[in-house]
Design a protein around this motif. Structure first.
Motif: not given
Length: 87
Positions: A29-31, A78, A81, A83
């Motif tokens: 989701t973040y990377y 990264r 999105s 966190f």
């Protein structure tokens, strides 16, 4: 955005185990996972054939490469999105 997580091993199963731990749950989701040419990874051995982005090899890496054996690598960059504060 732009921070990276770099994973490397001369043992493919070890790299895949580290990678699996990273992407479990919300990791992707973040990377975004990247290949050596900057394209998004699609799977297969080719995705692990990138050059060392740090430019300074470890002693282990030098030893393994001198033996003509492969080093497996993957890199996560990264994305934008945000966190989730509830995590």
């Amino acid at each position: 955005e732009g921070d990276v997580v770099f994973l490397q091993s001369d043992i493919k199963d070890a790299l895949e185990a580290m990678r699996d731990q990273f992407v479990e749950g919300v990791g992707l989701t973040y990377y975004n996972e990247w290949t050596g040419d900057g394209a998004t990874a699609t799977g297969g051995d080719e995705e692990y054939a990138m050059e060392n982005p740090l430019g300074i090899p470890t002693e282990r890496e030098v030893s393994v490469l001198k033996k003509g054996l492969p080093i497996y690598r993957t890199l996560f960059k990264r994305n934008k999105s945000p966190f989730d504060d509830s995590m």
